[in-house]
Design a protein around this motif. Structure first.
Motif, PDB file in Angstrom:
ATOM      1  N   PHE A  37     -29.379 -24.474  34.218  1.00 35.85           N
ATOM      2  CA  PHE A  37     -29.238 -25.917  34.360  1.00 35.85           C
ATOM      3  C   PHE A  37     -30.580 -26.588  34.133  1.00 35.85           C
ATOM      4  CE2 PHE A  37     -31.136 -26.586  38.540  1.00 35.85           C
ATOM      5  CZ  PHE A  37     -31.034 -25.330  39.137  1.00 35.85           C
ATOM      6  N   GLY A  38     -30.477 -27.838  33.730  1.00 32.23           N
ATOM      7  CA  GLY A  38     -31.684 -28.604  33.472  1.00 32.23           C
ATOM      8  C   GLY A  38     -31.740 -29.808  34.384  1.00 32.23           C
ATOM      9  N   PHE A  39     -32.918 -30.340  34.578  1.00 30.80           N
ATOM     10  CA  PHE A  39     -33.042 -31.537  35.390  1.00 30.80           C
ATOM     11  C   PHE A  39     -34.253 -32.340  34.932  1.00 30.80           C
ATOM     12  CE2 PHE A  39     -36.636 -30.119  37.978  1.00 30.80           C
ATOM     13  CZ  PHE A  39     -36.538 -28.731  37.894  1.00 30.80           C
ATOM     14  N   VAL A  40     -34.189 -33.612  35.193  1.00 34.40           N
ATOM     15  CA  VAL A  40     -35.337 -34.474  34.910  1.00 34.40           C
ATOM     16  C   VAL A  40     -35.752 -35.134  36.219  1.00 34.40           C
ATOM     17  CG1 VAL A  40     -34.607 -34.919  32.556  1.00 34.40           C
ATOM     18  CG2 VAL A  40     -33.923 -36.485  34.375  1.00 34.40           C
ATOM     19  N   LEU A  41     -37.000 -35.497  36.301  1.00 33.07           N
ATOM     20  CA  LEU A  41     -37.505 -36.192  37.482  1.00 33.07           C
ATOM     21  C   LEU A  41     -37.540 -37.668  37.132  1.00 33.07           C
ATOM     22  CD1 LEU A  41     -40.382 -33.675  38.320  1.00 33.07           C
ATOM     23  CD2 LEU A  41     -38.107 -33.802  39.334  1.00 33.07           C
ATOM     24  N   ASP A  95     -32.471 -34.585  26.954  1.00 30.48           N
ATOM     25  CA  ASP A  95     -32.439 -33.592  25.879  1.00 30.48           C
ATOM     26  C   ASP A  95     -33.659 -32.678  25.875  1.00 30.48           C
ATOM     27  OD1 ASP A  95     -33.878 -35.788  25.259  1.00 30.48           O
ATOM     28  OD2 ASP A  95     -33.240 -35.954  23.179  1.00 30.48           O
ATOM     29  N   HIS A  96     -34.633 -32.945  26.742  1.00 26.29           N
ATOM     30  CA  HIS A  96     -35.775 -32.029  26.900  1.00 26.29           C
ATOM     31  C   HIS A  96     -36.161 -31.977  28.374  1.00 26.29           C
ATOM     32  CE1 HIS A  96     -36.098 -31.892  22.606  1.00 26.29           C
ATOM     33  NE2 HIS A  96     -36.222 -33.200  22.537  1.00 26.29           N
ATOM     34  N   PRO A  97     -35.288 -31.373  29.184  1.00 26.83           N
ATOM     35  CA  PRO A  97     -35.509 -31.392  30.634  1.00 26.83           C
ATOM     36  C   PRO A  97     -36.325 -30.183  31.114  1.00 26.83           C
ATOM     37  CG  PRO A  97     -33.395 -30.412  30.157  1.00 26.83           C
ATOM     38  CD  PRO A  97     -34.024 -30.722  28.821  1.00 26.83           C
ATOM     39  N   LYS A 131     -38.772 -23.363  33.253  1.00 28.63           N
ATOM     40  CA  LYS A 131     -39.412 -23.917  32.064  1.00 28.63           C
ATOM     41  C   LYS A 131     -39.650 -25.417  32.181  1.00 28.63           C
ATOM     42  CE  LYS A 131     -37.047 -24.286  28.177  1.00 28.63           C
ATOM     43  NZ  LYS A 131     -36.321 -23.908  26.948  1.00 28.63           N
ATOM     44  N   PHE A 132     -40.822 -25.847  31.781  1.00 29.03           N
ATOM     45  CA  PHE A 132     -41.110 -27.274  31.660  1.00 29.03           C
ATOM     46  C   PHE A 132     -40.442 -27.798  30.386  1.00 29.03           C
ATOM     47  CE2 PHE A 132     -44.460 -28.716  34.685  1.00 29.03           C
ATOM     48  CZ  PHE A 132     -44.542 -27.556  35.447  1.00 29.03           C
ATOM     49  N   PRO A 133     -40.418 -29.120  30.181  1.00 28.36           N
ATOM     50  CA  PRO A 133     -39.883 -29.636  28.916  1.00 28.36           C
ATOM     51  C   PRO A 133     -40.497 -28.888  27.739  1.00 28.36           C
ATOM     52  CG  PRO A 133     -40.283 -31.453  30.400  1.00 28.36           C
ATOM     53  CD  PRO A 133     -40.806 -30.215  31.089  1.00 28.36           C
ATOM     54  N   GLU A 134     -39.645 -28.555  26.760  1.00 30.54           N
ATOM     55  CA  GLU A 134     -40.049 -27.688  25.652  1.00 30.54           C
ATOM     56  C   GLU A 134     -40.985 -28.408  24.688  1.00 30.54           C
ATOM     57  OE1 GLU A 134     -41.069 -25.100  24.446  1.00 30.54           O
ATOM     58  OE2 GLU A 134     -39.213 -23.971  24.773  1.00 30.54           O
ATOM     59  N   ARG A 135     -41.645 -27.618  23.888  1.00 33.44           N
ATOM     60  CA  ARG A 135     -42.408 -28.236  22.805  1.00 33.44           C
ATOM     61  C   ARG A 135     -41.521 -28.345  21.560  1.00 33.44           C
ATOM     62  NH1 ARG A 135     -48.548 -26.522  22.327  1.00 33.44           N
ATOM     63  NH2 ARG A 135     -48.048 -24.367  22.818  1.00 33.44           N
ATOM     64  N   LEU A 136     -41.853 -29.236  20.669  1.00 30.98           N
ATOM     65  CA  LEU A 136     -41.049 -29.499  19.474  1.00 30.98           C
ATOM     66  C   LEU A 136     -41.911 -29.344  18.242  1.00 30.98           C
ATOM     67  CD1 LEU A 136     -39.221 -32.801  20.493  1.00 30.98           C
ATOM     68  CD2 LEU A 136     -38.260 -30.502  20.441  1.00 30.98           C
ATOM     69  N   MET A 190     -47.380 -31.107  30.637  1.00 29.19           N
ATOM     70  CA  MET A 190     -47.416 -29.625  30.686  1.00 29.19           C
ATOM     71  C   MET A 190     -46.293 -29.029  29.847  1.00 29.19           C
ATOM     72  SD  MET A 190     -48.359 -28.985  34.696  1.00 29.19           S
ATOM     73  CE  MET A 190     -48.396 -27.202  34.497  1.00 29.19           C
ATOM     74  N   ASP A 191     -45.919 -29.684  28.767  1.00 30.82           N
ATOM     75  CA  ASP A 191     -44.809 -29.207  27.940  1.00 30.82           C
ATOM     76  C   ASP A 191     -45.049 -27.785  27.443  1.00 30.82           C
ATOM     77  OD1 ASP A 191     -43.844 -31.691  28.344  1.00 30.82           O
ATOM     78  OD2 ASP A 191     -43.829 -32.328  26.254  1.00 30.82           O
TER      79      ASP A 191
END
Lengths: 348, 352
Positions: A37-41, A95-97, A131-136, A190-191
């Motif tokens: 699962f993902g989450f955002v602050l 989309d990048h949690p 995992k922190f938000p991913e890099r793109l 910190m992506d």
């Protein structure tokens, strides 16, 4: 996921009867694929300016306690002027949690320094990943440090999703003497940071790999408490501040395929951290032939994430020697690769 | 859409299952206060303070033993142009620049000879409430340090000692005759101290590119001096000048010295002790806004590190307790350099 739910339900139903639990064999377990699962602050603002945490029992050479007070912690949106003007911030987006996932090793990817995505975890193991938000890479990638291209343009967090973060430490090192360290990060992100854990069957222990990415427009370290003697005016405070501008660190520990990060606690309570030599011996202890060693080494140097620490500019005070400051300029550790590391703690 | 609710429900179910089946588990027993008071934390960090000449020091010591073998493609500290603090230096040069830096070595069978470190520390120097210096140091260090040294600011004592054979090899006929008059033969053991210098022999601890005999230094006779004290006296006539003794080159590019021993490699380390036998004490890298005196942890004497970035390779003690330069090379190594040892796994030997 459905399999997990079924197992859990079965356990609930049979709890009173204490039915025997059947272990899943490795093949069955490797088929378990949680989506995680993902989450955002959303709207985060932390202001602990009125709180003090005191850390005790770090001693001096005479065994006397050296209390460390932790205070003035804050976290908020950028532009906070070192926490003076705090506003909420959204960290991550849908989309990048942030993510906590259970995935097979072969499905996870790590961004190499040259922008290629590679597999670093072993295949056919279930890996728990924080995992922190991913890099793109490619379109959509954001500058990891605004106005500093050398830090890359592959962060997913947009400018509004960066944070200002600060904390102060007071070290009461001796009677009548307290050392102060104020830390203030500006536009921190910190992506791409992660911690991955899995069980290593041949070693019979939990192993992992970790990457900590820190990108900051600036980090300031002030060595006095604002408002105290010699620390009142902006000029006095600047003179007592070290400023790191356009600073980033990619700290990499472990390469799951051939050099997982091992952590252990010895029988006398000391911790042991180890990155084993990736080539000399197989996990079962047998020696490897030359060709195999060379192939593993080649893969290790090509794909294992490296550690980089770069400070585009480091200055003390105004940066001018003639006014009591100093400009240390550009400083970097680039392309650090660890063939072997063993750290063992011991009592002082 | 992510199945977050489903996962949470599953996790909750697993927790409940664990709770329900608790009767089958071993019972946790709480410790009494008296028992708990016997439990002590492991004190692997402490803080120590010091003061000297108006500077206060706070050192954070880490009780750790570290064994490592690592490679860094580029280690660069203090790249800046400042005509006040760095007059005469090339634009774009750095206080410290080492390419293909490495600690420890790799054997032909890919086994590792680690670089050993004990009690690393982080130290801050305060002038009043202003930080004027930071250093990272190793209480003890032993192993091989490798790299292509491009520029170096700091302190690296070097002792050149060996038979005079390589000196004769470099000398012309007239110089060989002069050496003969001084009672020096190919088997005579000579010595010289070397340090960081410019190519003209002037001492140069800032952004140095060369090491060698400073102007005015002379070769000393250790043994096999056929004229005894007179040999020393005659040798003293041949002081190094402009990086030459007679026509012998006495200064060499730092990049020639590619693998340097740190500590006494002749002494085996004992696995039974936390200390590292034969270690050099006081290896550090520091950055300071002014000249700052840091304490040498072996001698307890303060030594001055020049403003800017600074690296100190200290002397270590031999079996008799004498202080020995960390870099001990013979004349052949001085003339020809010290080749790089293998620091990479697999087929590569450097730059991995």
């Amino acid at each position: 996921m459905r399999a997990l739910t079924a197992v859990a339900s079965l356990m609930l139903l049979t709890g009173a009867a204490q039915a025997e639990l059947q272990a899943l064999d490795d093949q069955e377990l490797s088929a378990v694929q949680g989506a995680g699962f993902g989450f955002v602050l959303d709207g985060v603002l932390l202001d602990a300016s009125g709180a003090v945490i005191t850390i005790n029992d770090i001693n001096n050479a005479s065994g006397q306690n050296v209390p460390i007070s932790v205070k003035e912690f804050y976290l908020g949106a950028t532009g906070s002027n070192k926490g003076a003007n705090l506003n909420p911030v959204n960290i991550g987006r849908l989309d990048h949690p942030f993510e906590i996932t259970l995935a097979k090793g072969e499905t996870l990817r790590t961004l190499r320094d040259d922008g290629q995505w590679v597999q670093t975890t072993p295949s056919n193991v279930s890996v728990l990943e924080f995992k922190f938000p991913e890099r793109l890479t490619g379109a959509g990638g954001q500058a990891c440090i605004s106005g500093y291209a050398a830090a890359g343009s592959n962060c997913s967090s947009r400018a509004s999703e960066r944070v200002d973060l600060g904390i102060r430490f007071d070290f009461q090192v001796a009677a009548g003497r307290t050392d102060i360290i104020n830390l203030d990060f500006s536009e921190l992100v910190m992506d791409g940071s992660y911690l991955r854990l899995w069980g290593d069957e041949s070693r019979g222990q939990l192993v992992g790999e970790a990457r900590v990415n820190l990108f900051a427009k600036s980090l300031q370290l002030m060595s006095c408490a604002a408002g105290t003697t010699n620390c009142t005016t902006a000029q006095e405070q600047t003179a007592r501040t070290l400023t790191l501008s356009n600073a980033y660190a990619n700290i990499s520990l472990g390469y799951g395929k051939s050099q997982p990060l091992l952590f252990d606690v010895s029988s006398n309570g000391q911790f042991v951290l180890e990155l084993p030599n990736p080539v000399t011996r197989a996990a079962n202890g047998s020696a490897r032939p030359v060709a195999e060693r060379n192939a593993i080494a080649s893969d290790f140097y090509a794909n294992a994430p490296r550690t980089n620490i770069v400070i585009d500019n480091l200055k003390a005070g105004t940066g001018s020697f003639s006014t009591g400051g100093y400009n240390f300029g550009y400083n970097a550790i680039q392309g650090l690769s660890i063939n072997y590391l063993k750290v063992t703690s011991r009592d002082l | 859409m992510r199945p977050t609710i489903g996962f949470a429900r599953t996790a909750l179910a697993l927790v409940c299952a664990g709770l329900i089946s608790s009767t089958a588990n071993a019972k946790m027993v709480e410790l009494a206060d008296t028992e708990l008071s016997e439990v002590t934390g492991q004190a692997f960090i402490n803080l120590t303070t010091d003061s000297n000449a108006g500077i206060n020091y706070t050192r954070i010591n880490f009780g750790m033993n570290v064994e490592t073998q690592l490679n860094i493609k580029k280690l660069q500290l203090g790249q800046y142009n400042d005509s006040v603090t760095r007059p005469g230096e090339a634009l774009g040069s750095s206080d410290l620049l080492i390419n293909n830096f490495a600690l420890g070595t790799v054997n032909a069978d890919d086994t590792i000879n680690p670089f050993k470190i004990a009690n690393p520390f982080l130290e801050l120097a305060y002038s009043g409430n202003k930080v004027v210096g930071v250093r990272i140091g190793f209480g003890e260090a032993k192993g091989v340090l490798s790299g292509d040294i491009q520029s170096l600011t700091g302190n690296i004592p070097i002792k050149i000692q060996g038979t005079a054979g390589p000196v004769f090899d470099q000398a012309n006929l007239g110089e060989k005759i002069l050496l003969g008059f001084a009672g020096i033969t190919r088997s005579t053991r000579l010595e010289a101290d070397a340090t960081l210098v410019q190519t003209n022999g002037t001492t140069d601890p800032v952004r140095a590119t060369h090491a060698g005999m400073a102007n005015g230094q002379t070769l000393g006779c250790v043994s096999g001096c056929n004229l005894g004290v007179l040999s020393d006296a005659l040798l003293s006539l041949f002081a190094s000048n402009g990086c030459q003794v007679l026509s012998l080159a006495t200064c060499f590019p730092l990049s020639n010295f590619q693998s340097l021993p740190v500590g006494n490699m002749a002494v085996n380390d004992s696995a039974a002790t936390a200390a590292i036998e034969g270690a050099a004490k006081g290896f550090f890298i520091s950055m300071q806004t002014q000249d700052v005196a840091w304490k040498n942890l072996d001698t307890d004497q303060f030594m001055t590190a020049l403003k800017g970035a600074f690296m100190n390779l200290p002397k270590y003690r031999d079996a008799n307790g004498n202080m020995v330069a960390p870099i001990n090379i013979d004349f052949e190594q001085a003339f020809n350099g010290i080749p790089r040892q293998d620091t990479c796994l697999g087929t590569a030997t450097a730059g991995c």
